[in-house]
Every structure is written in C-alpha cells, then in structure tokens.
Design an enzyme around this catalytic site. Structure first.
Site, mmCIF file in Angstrom:
data_model
loop_
_atom_site.group_PDB
_atom_site.id
_atom_site.type_symbol
_atom_site.label_atom_id
_atom_site.label_comp_id
_atom_site.label_asym_id
_atom_site.label_seq_id
_atom_site.Cartn_x
_atom_site.Cartn_y
_atom_site.Cartn_z
ATOM 1 N N ALA A 1 0.862 -1.179 0.000
ATOM 2 C CA ALA A 1 0.000 0.000 0.000
ATOM 3 C C ALA A 1 0.901 1.232 0.000
ATOM 4 O O ALA A 1 2.092 1.137 0.309
ATOM 5 C CB ALA A 1 -0.872 -0.024 1.249
ATOM 6 N N GLU B 1 4.307 -5.661 7.238
ATOM 7 C CA GLU B 1 3.392 -4.768 7.969
ATOM 8 C C GLU B 1 3.729 -4.618 9.442
ATOM 9 O O GLU B 1 3.611 -3.524 9.991
ATOM 10 C CB GLU B 1 1.946 -5.264 7.830
ATOM 11 C CG GLU B 1 1.261 -4.831 6.542
ATOM 12 C CD GLU B 1 1.492 -5.806 5.393
ATOM 13 O OE1 GLU B 1 2.432 -6.621 5.481
ATOM 14 O OE2 GLU B 1 0.739 -5.758 4.412
HETATM 15 N N1 3HC Z 1 4.609 3.486 0.060
HETATM 16 C C1 3HC Z 1 5.066 4.710 -0.257
HETATM 17 N N2 3HC Z 1 6.367 4.963 -0.553
HETATM 18 C C2 3HC Z 1 7.198 3.928 -0.541
HETATM 19 C C3 3HC Z 1 6.780 2.621 -0.237
HETATM 20 C C4 3HC Z 1 5.416 2.411 0.070
HETATM 21 N N3 3HC Z 1 4.927 1.200 0.343
HETATM 22 N N4 3HC Z 1 7.856 1.798 -0.297
HETATM 23 C C5 3HC Z 1 8.899 2.576 -0.646
HETATM 24 N N5 3HC Z 1 8.510 3.848 -0.784
HETATM 25 C C6 3HC Z 1 9.327 4.990 -1.190
HETATM 26 C C7 3HC Z 1 10.418 5.298 -0.180
HETATM 27 O O1 3HC Z 1 9.946 6.162 0.832
HETATM 28 C C8 3HC Z 1 11.474 5.935 -1.044
HETATM 29 O O2 3HC Z 1 11.049 7.259 -1.276
HETATM 30 P P1 3HC Z 1 12.135 8.439 -1.473
HETATM 31 O O3 3HC Z 1 12.968 8.035 -2.647
HETATM 32 O O4 3HC Z 1 11.309 9.642 -1.669
HETATM 33 O O5 3HC Z 1 12.939 8.464 -0.202
HETATM 34 C C9 3HC Z 1 11.337 5.194 -2.384
HETATM 35 O O6 3HC Z 1 10.041 4.605 -2.366
HETATM 36 C C10 3HC Z 1 12.346 4.084 -2.574
HETATM 37 O O7 3HC Z 1 12.321 3.246 -1.415
HETATM 38 P P2 3HC Z 1 13.660 2.648 -0.795
HETATM 39 O O8 3HC Z 1 14.678 3.722 -0.665
HETATM 40 O O9 3HC Z 1 13.269 1.919 0.422
HETATM 41 O O10 3HC Z 1 14.112 1.670 -1.974
HETATM 42 P P3 3HC Z 1 14.814 0.257 -1.874
HETATM 43 O O11 3HC Z 1 15.061 -0.165 -3.269
HETATM 44 O O12 3HC Z 1 15.968 0.315 -0.926
HETATM 45 O O13 3HC Z 1 13.746 -0.734 -1.222
HETATM 46 C C11 3HC Z 1 11.586 -1.722 -0.937
HETATM 47 C C12 3HC Z 1 12.575 -1.035 -1.917
HETATM 48 C C13 3HC Z 1 12.164 -3.062 -0.495
HETATM 49 C C14 3HC Z 1 10.297 -1.911 -1.669
HETATM 50 C C15 3HC Z 1 11.418 -0.823 0.305
HETATM 51 O O14 3HC Z 1 11.104 0.479 -0.139
HETATM 52 C C16 3HC Z 1 10.338 -1.234 1.251
HETATM 53 O O15 3HC Z 1 10.554 -2.122 2.049
HETATM 54 N N6 3HC Z 1 9.176 -0.575 1.179
HETATM 55 C C17 3HC Z 1 8.096 -0.768 2.103
HETATM 56 C C18 3HC Z 1 7.335 -2.000 1.809
HETATM 57 C C19 3HC Z 1 6.207 -2.154 2.788
HETATM 58 O O16 3HC Z 1 6.322 -1.937 3.967
HETATM 59 N N7 3HC Z 1 5.050 -2.574 2.271
HETATM 60 C C20 3HC Z 1 3.896 -2.766 3.061
HETATM 61 C C21 3HC Z 1 3.133 -1.511 3.140
HETATM 62 S S1 3HC Z 1 1.794 -1.634 4.268
HETATM 63 C C22 3HC Z 1 0.580 -2.434 3.366
HETATM 64 O O17 3HC Z 1 0.803 -2.830 2.283
HETATM 65 C C23 3HC Z 1 -0.747 -2.518 4.048
HETATM 66 C C24 3HC Z 1 -1.617 -3.487 3.365
HETATM 67 O O18 3HC Z 1 -1.637 -4.679 4.096
HETATM 68 C C25 3HC Z 1 -3.052 -2.971 3.267
#
Ligand code: 3HC
Length: 658
Positions: free
Chosen positions: A63, A125
């Site tokens: 998300a 999450e």
């Molecule tokens: N939402 C919004 N922005 C996000 C995002 C997300 N889920 N994931 C990454 N971003 C953004 C980061 O803030 C960063 O932004 P910036 O360049 O402005 O600083 C950019 O994307 C790149 O992210 P990373 O620097 O972390 O890039 P990496 O290549 O090192 O890592 C990744 C990529 C492994 C995908 C890592 O970004 C990550 O772990 N992201 C979070 C994933 C996550 O937690 N997903 C679950 C979300 S909660 C959910 O889905 C709820 C659902 O159950 C309803």
C-alpha cells in the site's frame, strides 16, 4: 507522462502492467486506474486470461504508506484485491523484485502466482505497526498453513522465490523472460479451460491444536509492549476458526485499530526517517563520491575487526594492519569466528564465506596503505597516538585517499591537524562491534570536503548500515546522549534505585538492554568505579551493595523510586541533551537523532526515537519536569535546553506543531 496502468494484448492473453515508480505502491491513482483497466480487460471478449505484472524495478511493494493516517480514498486496497479475486477470467500474477504487503495480497487474490527466481515475497506490515489488511491474514493460512503464515506475517522478513515455492506461496518460478513465461502459462490455462481458482474458497485446518497459544508464548518476550504481532496472531486465528467473510471482518477491525495506534504512527515515522536520513542537508544528493575499491583498517581491536567484516561483507578488499603480530592474530581470529558462526547458522554458504575471507589482507607493515582508497584508523582512544597514526597515513597514502578515524570522544580537527590534508579526514563511528547494530555516524570535521563525506556515507550504505551525518564534536550524537543518560541512571542508584531495577524499567519500555547492562556489554566500567577498578562484571547482588555503599558514603537517605520515575529522569535527560545537540547544529534534524538511537542504541522503534517520543509525551510536560528536577535533584545538570524551552512555550514539538 507514461500511463500508470496499461493493457496490451498478446494472442488470447491481456497483459495488465502497472507503472507507478519507484516501487509501484498502491496509491489512490493506481488503485482507481487498475480497477478501471481490469474491468475493461475482463469485458473484452478477445481476452481469455490476464497477466498482472509491473514495470520498473519491482512488483507492487505494498500500500502507499504516504496515504496512511489520512482519510482513505475509494477504492481502497481491500476493494481492489476483492475485485481481482472475483474476476471471471484467470488472473496470473507475474512477480519480480519484491511483492510486499498489499502487493503480496494482490498476488494472493490472483488465481496463479509466478515469480522470477530473484523475487522476494513478504509481509513487512508488523514493522509498520499494522497487519496485512487486505485479506492477507485470511488468504495466506489457506494457502500455506497457519504456522507458516504466522511465521511469515509476524517475522516480517521476506522469503526468496525458492522458499516461496516450497511453501506453496507461488505456483512456479519462471527462469528467463518473466512476462513471456507468464503469457505461455496463461495460454496453457486457457487451453485446459480451467476456471479461476480462488484462495478464499480453500479451507484451513489447524496442524497443531495448541499452535496459537504456543506461538504467543514464543513471541511474548521479544515483542513486549508491541500491539501488532499479537493482533496478527488473532487475525490468523480468525482465518482458522471462521468462514472467510467473517475472518475478513475480524482482520479489518484489528487493522483499523492498529492503524490508529501511536505505535503505527511511530513506526511510519521510523520508516520514512530511515530514508530521509540519507538526504543530508547542505550535501546535494548528486555530490560525486570518490570510488572506494580497496580499504585498510589500522588497529585490529574489536572495532577494527568489525569494520574489516563490513568491508569484506561488501566485497571490498581490505588490509588489516597492526604493529603487533599477536594483536593481528587475535583480530583475525575474531573475523574468522564471525564467519564460521555465519556459516553454521546458515546466514552464508561456504563459497560466499570464502569470498569474504578472501577480501582480507593481514599485514604488519604500512606498505598496504599505499594503494587504499579509504583508510579507517581504529587504534586506542588517545589523541597523541591517533595524531601519530594520521601523520603516518599522510606520508604513505596516495593523494585523494579518504582518512577516517573511529574516535567519538576526541577532537577530529586536532587529529586532522596531524596531516597536510585535513579535507580528506573525517570521523566514522560504529557504536558497537556487533554486526546487528546498523548505525554508523559519519562526522564532518571543520575542513572535511563534501565529496569525502558523500563517499563515507555511500560506503556505509554499501555496508547496509544506516548512516547518519553529524558535525564532529566530541561524543557526536549517540555517545554524548548516552553519557548524559548514564549519569542520570547513576544518580538514581545513589538516591534509592538498584541497577537491576533501572535496567528492567528500560527493558519493559522496549530497550533490549538497560543502561547498565549495555555499559557492561560494551566494556564500560560505570558501577562504583572506585570499588571496582578493574571493571569486572559484577553480580546483581554486588551491584546492589555498591549502590547502597555509594548512598551511605554521600549521606543520601535512600527512597523508593518507581519505574516510571526512573524512565522519566533518564529519558528526559536524554531528550534535553538531544535538544542541545540540535541547537548546536551537531545534528541537522531531529530525525537524525531518532535514527541514531533506534539503529545504534536500542531505542524501541515502536516509540519512534527519543525526539519523536518527546513530541508524543509533549514538550511542555517535559519542560515542567526538567524545571522540577532542577529544583529537587540537581541545579547544574538539569537546565532546560533553550530550544526545548522555546518549543515548549510555543506549544510546538521538535517535528513542528502537534
Ligand atoms: N509506500 C510509499 N512509498 C514507498 C513505499 C510504500 N509502500 N515503499 C517505498 N517507498 C518509497 C520510499 O519512501 C522511497 O522514497 P524516497 O525516494 O522519496 O525516499 C522510495 O520509495 C524508494 O524506497 P527505498 O529507498 O526503500 O528503496 P529500496 O530499493 O531500498 O527498497 C523496498 C525497496 C524493499 C520496496 C522498500 O522500499 C520497502 O521495504 N518498502 C516498504 C514495503 C512495505 O512496507 N510494504 C507494506 C506496506 S503496508 C501495506 O501494504 C498494508 C496493506 O496490508 C493494506
């Protein structure tokens, strides 16, 4: 601007491609467009199956976290997921990069899941203080069983494609071109005339009757104080005990409760701060970094060997230099033990271990220094000794080599003064030799060149560390705040607390170790240094006796001090020192301090770091408490920082208005 969702036809198959850089997060725009384009594709008679895939570096990474805490805009992620699962034509997920959170939930709603061999899948999450809220807790156990689902959801770490295949999370791994492989798979499905199979239609049976009780017992200690892991267990339990639709309702309720919690807010802050910390004010992101293809570490004690391991892990050849053969052997033994342990616990395979060990070049003379791009000095904490070493480095190292010192307590400008190239000198501080500690403080001295700073930050990131840039003043951020906190903890011992009680209060707050246990681990002799001149580890009873003796010697009448009072004294001291560090410009932003404490000193992430926590408590309350301590405890150490005072009076916080 490229379209956010495209549908292209390949024979009887429609390829639905999402394109929402950088990580294809399910933003409102993407959700709306995906539903619209999918509806068109499902209505198109010429398309008999759909492949759902992503452009760019990854499948959907979840998300859109930036939308959390705001009013949700329809369609929300659960609606999109339900829409996909209800599709009347088979939808095949083609996963590359990372399918995380809502991204994996989207894949679980598809009727087939295919992944590239390099793909990773997981539910992070819990690290955001929430649970998978788009059917993940209900579909995953139906697909891979309750135990494996609990492990994946509560562990939070992603699994690779091979493990996902073993678990039954994906149907196949596609070698070679993923899209082409997925289209071929879709064609076969069409030929077989198989209708879409839905994960939600499966049933899940409990493998072990006491699974949930045992699982909770297993995480109670580690996850103390956290809500999300325990809510995850309840949601998975609902998948086992209730029909799908009812389980989904339980998941929604638990998700909504977590989403509103201060813990989720703190963890979101920690997530974005970890990314923001890399963007150093005053140091443009495009500052060219000097290439670091080889390194040397001078002094192979505990920090020196830990630094050498970082270089070897990043596959950067590193010379280990010491003047004493015995010390060199001891340092090398530490490194070898570390890798033997990593091999034994399955963190590395034998070829990788050999590759890393092969990066190490032990040496007793300085010749190896001539070619190093980066030299890290890690000798004993003594200014004259360090100035000597830097004089030597200046004479031997090639022009442009980066010269780093591991000191925190000494004046780096004075160390740099031992060279004719102070612009190449900076501080690089690892708070602990333990590899699990992710923090590195990069300290800019008065004359450090911007590209030297950028290079050190890049190297630290190649170590997979969280690098925080600070202005070099003795103590930087972490040790300086820690000293202040430790001093307060010692005062409490004199007044009536016992070391074990102080440590326990910190532990219950969420720190892995209290201040005394952490000091003992790091070899600091802080308890009754007169009585314990050799810094030996003392038993709890002896520590208590020393505390009693100290009170007696100072004529202090001991009193009962509650855990809350202990935490207030120690944490408010920490926060006040953090405020001073901010106003002196040693840290550029409160988030730098929070990152130092979460990644270097065990501050619980679900409380957001000391400065975020301070805002949650309220600066006005902290200010009033500090004035009270000034009057009751000690007038000189309890002076409110002018910044904290100003913010408290204006009703603001370190991060702005509450
Ligand atoms: N939402 C919004 N922005 C996000 C995002 C997300 N889920 N994931 C990454 N971003 C953004 C980061 O803030 C960063 O932004 P910036 O360049 O402005 O600083 C950019 O994307 C790149 O992210 P990373 O620097 O972390 O890039 P990496 O290549 O090192 O890592 C990744 C990529 C492994 C995908 C890592 O970004 C990550 O772990 N992201 C979070 C994933 C996550 O937690 N997903 C679950 C979300 S909660 C959910 O889905 C709820 C659902 O159950 C309803």
């Amino acid at each position: 601007m490229p379209e956010i969702v495209t549908v292209t036809q390949q024979g009887r198959v429609g390829i639905v491609a999402l394109n929402n850089p950088p990580v294809n997060a399910l933003s409102h725009a993407l959700r709306s467009e995906l539903c619209a384009r999918l509806a068109d594709a499902l209505a198109a008679p010429e398309l008999e199956a759909l492949v759902l895939c992503c452009e760019g570096r990854t499948f959907v990474a979840g998300a859109d976290i930036r939308e959390f805490g705001k009013e949700p805009q329809p369609p929300d992620v659960p609606e999109v997921v339900e829409f996909v699962e209800r599709a009347t034509k088979p939808v095949i997920a083609a996963i590359h990069g990372t399918a995380l959170g809502g991204g994996l939930e989207l894949a679980l709603a598809c009727h087939v899941r295919l992944a590239a061999a390099t793909a990773k899948l997981g539910f992070p999450e819990v690290s955001l203080g929430i649970l998978p809220g788009a059917g993940g807790t209900q579909r995953l156990p139906r697909l891979i069983g309750a135990r494996a689902a609990l492990e994946l959801i509560i562990g939070g770490a992603p699994v690779n494609a091979a493990r996902a295949r073993e678990l039954g999370l994906i149907d196949a791994i596609i070698e070679g071109d993923l899209k082409a492989g997925a289209v071929a798979f879709a064609e076969r499905l069409i030929d077989q005339g198989r209708p879409p199979t839905r994960v939600s239609a499966r049933t899940v049976t409990l493998e072990e009757p006491t699974l949930f009780e045992e699982f909770v017992a297993g995480i109670t200690e580690r996850c103390r104080g956290q809500l999300a892991p325990f809510h995850c267990v309840r949601a998975v339990r609902a998948a086992v005990e209730l029909p799908f639709a009812e389980g989904l309702k339980v998941e929604r309720e638990l998700f909504a409760e977590l989403m509103r919690s201060p813990q989720a807010k703190a963890l979101r802050h920690a997530f974005f701060a970890e990314r923001e910390v890399a963007k150093v004010p005053g140091l443009p992101l495009d500052t060219p970094a000097r290439p670091v293809k080889s390194a040397a570490v001078v002094g192979v004690g505990s920090i020196g060997s830990a630094v050498a391991i970082c270089f070897a892990d990043a596959h950067i050849p590193v010379s280990l230099i010491d003047t004493s053969r015995d010390d060199l052997e001891r340092g090398l033994a530490v490194v070898r033990r570390h890798y033997a342990n990593a091999l034994e616990t399955g963190q590395l395979d034998a070829p990788e271990m050999e590759a890393r060990l092969g990066c190490l070049r032990p040496a007793l003379d300085d010749d190896e220094l001539e070619t190093a791009d980066l030299v890290v000095e890690a000798v004993f904490e003594d200014l004259e000794l360090k100035r000597d070493v830097f004089g030597r480095l200046d004479a031997i190292c090639k022009p442009g080599a980066i010269l780093a010192t591991t000191t925190t307590s000494l004046d780096i400008d004075a160390i740099a003064g031992g060279t004719r190239r102070p612009e190449d000198v900076l501080g690089i501080h690892f708070p602990s030799p333990t590899p699990a500690v992710r923090l590195v403080e990069i300290a800019r001295a008065r004359r450090t060149a911007p590209d030297v700073c950028a290079s050190a930050l890049a190297v630290a990131r190649s170590f997979r560390k969280v690098a925080v840039s600070v202005v070099a003043r003795p103590g930087f951020i972490g040790s300086r705040m820690r000293s202040r906190q430790l001093r307060e903890a010692l005062c409490l011992l004199e007044e009536g607390a016992l070391p074990a009680q102080v440590d326990r209060a910190f532990y219950e707050f969420g720190f892995p170790l209290g201040p005394f246990a952490a000091a003992a681990r790091d070899g600091l002799d802080v308890i009754g240094s007169d009585a314990n001149p050799n810094g030996e580890r003392l038993s709890e009873r002896e520590q208590a006796e020393l505390a009693l003796e100290a009170s007696k010697a100072r004529g202090v009448v001991r009193r009962t001090i509650g855990d809350e009072a202990i935490l207030e004294r120690c944490l408010f001291a920490l926060i006040n020192e953090g405020a001073r560090i901010l106003e002196e410009g040693v840290a550029a932003r409160p988030l730098d301090i929070d990152m130092v404490w979460i990644h270097g000193y065990g501050f619980p992430a679900h409380r957001g770091g000391p400065m975020f926590y301070a805002d949650e408590v309220g600066l006005s309350r902290i200010h009033t408490a500090i004035l009270d301590f000034q009057e009751r405890v000690e007038p000189t150490s309890w002076v409110p920082s002018p910044l904290l005072e100003r913010l408290a009076k204006s009703g603001s916080g370190f991060y702005g208005a509450p």
